[in-house]
Design an enzyme around this catalytic site. Sequence first.
Site, PDB file in Angstrom:
ATOM      1  N   ASP A  31       0.861  -1.171   0.000  1.00 39.32           N
ATOM      2  CA  ASP A  31       0.000   0.000   0.000  1.00 39.32           C
ATOM      3  C   ASP A  31       0.903   1.228   0.000  1.00 39.32           C
ATOM      4  OD1 ASP A  31      -2.881   1.062   0.538  1.00 39.32           O
ATOM      5  OD2 ASP A  31      -1.609   2.127   1.984  1.00 39.32           O
ATOM      6  N   LEU A  32       0.666   2.151  -0.926  1.00 36.78           N
ATOM      7  CA  LEU A  32       1.509   3.343  -1.006  1.00 36.78           C
ATOM      8  C   LEU A  32       1.206   4.266   0.159  1.00 36.78           C
ATOM      9  CD1 LEU A  32       1.386   4.076  -4.843  1.00 36.78           C
ATOM     10  CD2 LEU A  32       2.905   2.563  -3.550  1.00 36.78           C
ATOM     11  N   ASP A  74      -4.432   2.693  -4.401  1.00 32.13           N
ATOM     12  CA  ASP A  74      -2.968   2.567  -4.287  1.00 32.13           C
ATOM     13  C   ASP A  74      -2.561   1.248  -3.650  1.00 32.13           C
ATOM     14  OD1 ASP A  74      -3.915   3.141  -1.754  1.00 32.13           O
ATOM     15  OD2 ASP A  74      -2.288   4.499  -1.250  1.00 32.13           O
TER      16      ASP A  74
END
Length: 161
Positions: A31-32, A74
Amino acid sequence: MTGLANRRQFISALEEAVGRESGEVALVYCDLDDFKSINDRHGHAVGDTVLCLVAERLSAVVRPSDLVARLGGDEFVILITGGIPEASALVERITERMRPVFPIGDLTLAVRASIGVAIGAPGASAEDLFARADADMYRMKPGTPRRALRARVRRAAVGRR
């Protein structure tokens, strides 16, 4: 947009992988961190470019037999065959590959990812594997105490069936 598998394709491949009668599988969940601020500050076109560049970087560090997918937003996931050694090596490659900044036009963006891992033996529940990788990823978000990679991946294997 990214050229990666989607959520439905990934879930299908995960269910098939855990349904096999031999070999461990690992689910790596990325996950960004703070991606919303990229979209807010630089616009969705830059955000879309970041997602495509992340997809390229993730695809560059996996084996041909591995599956990289974008779940949405994301969130990215990778399905690999193998257990702790393979998952540890992949997380190290992802971490290294994400270090360089992302050049986008006149911008230079630092993009970081929180990475969670879960390892399952044959017959493991796909839902359980997904939930454990997601929970491990959230433990690695900025502001949470970080542990050594080796210990994290070893812990991800706890609860295997």
